[in-house]
Structures are given as C-alpha cells and as structure tokens.
Design an enzyme around this catalytic site. Structure first.
Site, PDB file in Angstrom:
ATOM      1  N   HIS A 261      -8.638   2.992  -5.569  1.00 21.17           N
ATOM      2  CA  HIS A 261      -8.506   4.420  -5.884  1.00 21.17           C
ATOM      3  C   HIS A 261      -8.108   4.559  -7.355  1.00 21.17           C
ATOM      4  O   HIS A 261      -7.011   4.181  -7.747  1.00 21.17           O
ATOM      5  CB  HIS A 261      -7.433   5.044  -4.982  1.00 21.17           C
ATOM      6  CG  HIS A 261      -7.206   6.502  -5.222  1.00 21.17           C
ATOM      7  ND1 HIS A 261      -6.040   7.147  -4.876  1.00 21.17           N
ATOM      8  CD2 HIS A 261      -7.998   7.455  -5.783  1.00 21.17           C
ATOM      9  CE1 HIS A 261      -6.121   8.430  -5.203  1.00 21.17           C
ATOM     10  NE2 HIS A 261      -7.298   8.633  -5.763  1.00 21.17           N
ATOM     11  N   GLY A 404      -8.105   7.878   1.607  1.00 23.94           N
ATOM     12  CA  GLY A 404      -6.949   7.015   1.403  1.00 23.94           C
ATOM     13  C   GLY A 404      -5.676   7.633   1.950  1.00 23.94           C
ATOM     14  O   GLY A 404      -5.405   8.813   1.743  1.00 23.94           O
ATOM     15  N   HIS A 430      -9.739  14.522   1.259  1.00 29.88           N
ATOM     16  CA  HIS A 430      -9.810  13.324   0.413  1.00 29.88           C
ATOM     17  C   HIS A 430      -8.628  12.391   0.588  1.00 29.88           C
ATOM     18  O   HIS A 430      -8.644  11.268   0.088  1.00 29.88           O
ATOM     19  CB  HIS A 430      -9.932  13.716  -1.056  1.00 29.88           C
ATOM     20  CG  HIS A 430      -8.632  13.982  -1.752  1.00 29.88           C
ATOM     21  ND1 HIS A 430      -7.704  14.903  -1.306  1.00 29.88           N
ATOM     22  CD2 HIS A 430      -8.101  13.444  -2.886  1.00 29.88           C
ATOM     23  CE1 HIS A 430      -6.667  14.922  -2.134  1.00 29.88           C
ATOM     24  NE2 HIS A 430      -6.870  14.055  -3.080  1.00 29.88           N
ATOM     25  N   LYS A 506       0.247  -0.964  -6.879  1.00 33.56           N
ATOM     26  CA  LYS A 506       0.277   0.365  -7.495  1.00 33.56           C
ATOM     27  C   LYS A 506       0.916   0.256  -8.867  1.00 33.56           C
ATOM     28  O   LYS A 506       1.672  -0.669  -9.166  1.00 33.56           O
ATOM     29  CB  LYS A 506       1.083   1.346  -6.636  1.00 33.56           C
ATOM     30  CG  LYS A 506       0.440   1.642  -5.267  1.00 33.56           C
ATOM     31  CD  LYS A 506       1.262   2.613  -4.467  1.00 33.56           C
ATOM     32  CE  LYS A 506       1.124   4.025  -4.975  1.00 33.56           C
ATOM     33  NZ  LYS A 506      -0.151   4.648  -4.624  1.00 33.56           N
TER      34      LYS A 506
END
Length: 507
Positions: A261, A404, A430, A506
């Site tokens: 993402h 996600g 989304h 992340k």
C-alpha cells in the site's frame, strides 16, 4: 460561503433531510446544505452509521471541523455534479471531500468542474497484491527473517529515500510512460501491467506542467513506502468465500501473498498543493462559488482544469512506477530468504487498484450512457463482470478489489459487481476507515498493549516509530469485517477471500 456555520445553525433539523430506505443506506435529500444540486447516498450499517453520524457530530461540534455527512452534501453542491454523491462504509472526515466518497460530474455540462479535494493529496494511493506459490507451512521459522529482509530492502518512513537511482530525465520519462517505463528499466514483469488498473499507464499526461519542486520531491522517493497508513504485509489466505473467483486469481487457502500500500509520495502531494493556489484565481475569474474553500475547483475545460488533470495523470503514473519498484524490492527480499528466483516462487501481481483519482468513464445517468468525470477519494473502482477495461482473465468474475485492513487485522480480496455499476459509480470501499483522529489515537492508546496483541497473534512487525504504532493501531480504525459486510450485502462488491497478516512493515 463556508458550510461550517450552516451546519451548526441547523443541527436540530438534520433529521428532516435524512432517510433510511434500507438497513445499509442513509440518504440525504437536497436542501441539507446551501446550493445542494443532488442527493447523497451513504452505505452505512448499524454501528458504522452511529460512528459516522451521531458520534462524529458530537466530536466535530467541539473541534469545529465539518462533519463527514456535511462534506458529502457539500460535494453534491459542486457545479455539474450528477447524483447521487456516494458515501462508503469506511467514510471519515477529509480535506474538502470526505475520505470514502465518490462524486461524478457530467462532462456535457459546460460548468462541470474537477476538484483536487475530490482526489486527495496522495494521488493514486493504491494497493497491489502479489501472490506466491508458498503456503503458510513453508514459512515456519522464517517469519522474522522475512520481515527483516523486507524492512532492509524497502525504504520506509516520512521522507525516506529510494535505493533505485533516478535522474531528472528518467523521472520525466516515468511520469510519461508509467509502468511501461518500469518494464523498460527491468523493474517489472511484462504481465504485471496486465493486472493493473489502466494497465499501469495514464495516457493524458504532460510532465511539463509539473513544477520543478514537485519533480525534486519525487525524484529521490521512487521505490519508497512512505509513512502513515502505508504498509507492506505478508499475508495468508485465511478463508475463501468465492472459490471460482479465487481460482481465477490463482489463490487457495493458506497461500502466502504480499500486499503493498503506497502512492505518489511527495510528488503527488506537491501536484495537489500547486493546483490549489492556481484554482483560487480561476474560481474568482469564472464566478464559481462553493460551500467550503477546501472544495477549490476549476471547469474541466479551463486551462487550470486541464493543467491539473494532466499533472494528476503524471502523479498516477508516478504511483504505479513506485509500486512497481517496491514490487521489484519485495521479489528480491523473498528471493534472498528462500534462495530462489522470484519467478520460481511464482510472484505474479494479482491486481493493482487505485484509490485517489479522477477519471473519465461512461456510466448510466437517468437511463442513458453519459461520459462523466468520477472523483474517487478513498474509494476503489469496482467494475463488474464483462467490462471492457478489465483483463481478459478477470472478465468473467469482475474487477479484483483489494481492501487493506488496519495493522494486525484482516484484509480482504473482493470483486466488482453490476450492482456497483448501477448504484455507486462502479465503486466500493478501500479500507477499514479511520475512527480515531491521529492525536486521539496517540493520546488514548497504549503502545505496549498494541505490541502485545500483535505478538499474541504471531504477527512480526517492523516500524520506524512508536508514534506510528499508536496512530495505526487497530483501535484507531473501524471494524474492517463490518465495512466489507456492508458493501457485500449492499451488492457493490462480492467477497472472494479474507487475508490474515503474518508480517508487517510500516514507516
């Protein structure tokens, strides 16, 4: 005129404009805000409805932000809009447009506008799903080694710098060619672009309209994940709901997949920022008035409107090149851990979807096909089966939709439906959708409990800061399963498979 004052003067009259025709829908009639041209349809079920309308209203009255439902109605007031404006279950407050909203404008209307607020700053923020021929049992004791390898290969965090060399000349070509540039540079496989929205290249672009500052911000960030809610996750297929669709995508229970993402990074942000300054001048010239200054816009046919659309197209191409570069690095990381080439691991792209875009499409309006400019902000295209823009191998199942979840929770693989084409401008949700603002998450969540919860689920993670851990904790987001269930039962997408995280990195 700002809608803030209007919203708070008429709080007691809101229910006069609201209706609930089904358990999953909230409609807002014209007249809710000044100049509203069309209605609003929000797909919200019980708990999501309370969180989005009543709880948020109480919070926003204290903070003086514009409530999400008012943002939807403000979007329904834009010149040329054709209704209804759509709100999706992951709906939450954003800049101008609510995040999780869709609005279409009629291209045959000379007053129709394009609004950067309906796209967002992270243009073509999107998700790519990559499959492997590995299964959960193949990872065994390799999970920590794998998450570290991914963290070593993929630059993450705010202001992170790419490891793939890019010159200004190369960047300009990438903005023009999209994934065709990635393919030429050896950073993508030929079949990757076949499974990408718009086949990884937006054609109506002009790199010369992009500012030098935008290019300077974008050049060193190619192939970087970024920060915020961007992530790379190793997941397994937890449960298959549609065996036929899953088989068409080459997926089965317990199979290992990778979800990426990311978006257009600082380049897209600068494109949006630059355009807002210019649009203020064009609005004054053309006499365009909006309910909220964050809805700055320009007529599609105006020089400013065309410049924004061409710059936005460049940012879309940048994002596809960025996700392709990250895919290249993901394949390297897996090859290192499993001591096998990526093609031997069958690391093919299942699909790549875009979230923050405005695109010209044909939809049925009042029973007739019309060319419209669809703004999708925090929303995913969800074209149904047999649509001509879908890859040949997905024609019979509809467009794959990749959703996600929040950190440590499930993600979903869905497919588009004819219901989405009829009821939501070919769009669906989304993600989970933020429920707590970042400040509230940092102040109200304990980072040790988040880490403990991740460890108890056997999820390995690498993060660059404790602050990010709190901001992206599952408690800061809506229940992703409820969001998906609302869309599924509303018929605007169809469940294919639930994905469970094993490793997450992340920024």
């Amino acid at each position: 005129m700002s809608s803030v004052g209007l919203a708070y003067r008429n709080v007691s009259r809101w229910q006069d404009f609201f209706s609930e025709p089904t358990p999953n829908e909230v409609h807002i009639a014209k007249g809710f805000v000044a100049g509203q041209k069309v209605g609003v349809k929000a797909f919200l079920s019980g708990g999501l409805r309370n969180a989005t309308i009543m709880h948020e209203l109480a919070e926003n009255r204290r903070s003086r932000l514009i409530p999400t439902m008012v943002q939807l109605a403000n979007a329904a007031s834009l010149p040329g809009v054709c209704g209804p404006v759509i709100g999706l279950p992951d709906l939450h407050c954003g800049y101008g447009f609510a995040i999780g909203s869709v609005a279409a404008v009629d291209c045959s209307n000379p007053d129709a506008v394009v609004s950067p607020g309906g796209v967002g700053f992270d243009i073509n923020c999107g998700i790519r799903l990559i499959k492997t021929n590995l299964f959960k049992s193949d990872l065994k004791d390799k999970t920590e080694q794998l998450v570290q390898s991914l963290y070593d290969h993929i630059p993450v965090g705010l202001g992170s710098m790419g490891v793939l060399p890019t010159s200004m000349e190369a960047l300009t070509k990438a903005l023009e060619l999209g994934m065709d540039w990635s393919l030429r540079e050896g950073q993508a496989w030929a079949e990757d672009k076949e499974h990408c929205e718009e086949f990884g290249r937006f054609l109506d672009v002009d790199p010369s309209v992009c500012s030098v500052r935008a290019k300077k911000r974008g050049m060193p960030q190619m192939g970087t994940l970024g920060a915020g809610n961007h992530f790379a996750e190793v997941q397994t297929v937890d449960k298959v709901f549609d065996k036929f669709a899953a088989k068409r995508m080459g997926l089965d229970n317990d199979q290992v997949v990778i979800m990426v993402h990311s978006g257009s990074r600082g380049f897209g942000h600068q494109i949006a920022t630059d355009s807002l300054v210019e649009l203020e001048k064009s609005m004054a010239r053309d006499g365009i008035r909006v309910n909220d200054e964050q809805l700055a816009c320009a007529k599609i046919t105006s020089p400013e409107g065309q410049k924004y659309l061409k710059g936005m197209g460049c940012a879309m191409n940048y994002a596809w090149v960025n996700r392709s570069a990250i895919t290249f690095l993901v394949r390297q990381a897996f090859s290192k851990v499993f001591d096998a080439p990526a093609d031997d691991l069958d690391m093919h792209v299942v699909y790549d979807v875009s979230h923050n875009v405005a695109k010209f499409e044909e939809h049925m309006v009042d029973g007739r096909p019309k060319r419209v400019l669809v703004h999708r902000k925090g929303a995913t295209r969800a074209f149904g089966p047999n649509h001509p823009e879908l890859p040949v191998d997905y024609q019979c199942i509809g467009q794959p939709v990749i959703l996600g979840g929040s950190m440590g929770t499930a993600s979903w693989l869905l497919t588009g439906t004819e219901g989405a084409m009829q009821n939501s401008w070919g769009s669906t949700c989304h993600g989970a959708g933020r429920e707590l603002a970042r400040n509230a998450a940092r102040n109200g969540i304990d980072h040790t409990s988040v880490l403990t919860d991740l460890q108890s689920q056997g999820i390995s993670c690498r993060l660059s800061s404790t602050k990010l851990l709190l901001e992206e904790a599952p408690e800061a987001y809506k229940n992703v399963d409820e969001v998906v269930e609302t869309c599924h039962t509303s018929g605007i997408c169809k469940k294919t498979a639930r994905l469970k995280p094993l490793c997450v990195i992340k920024g």
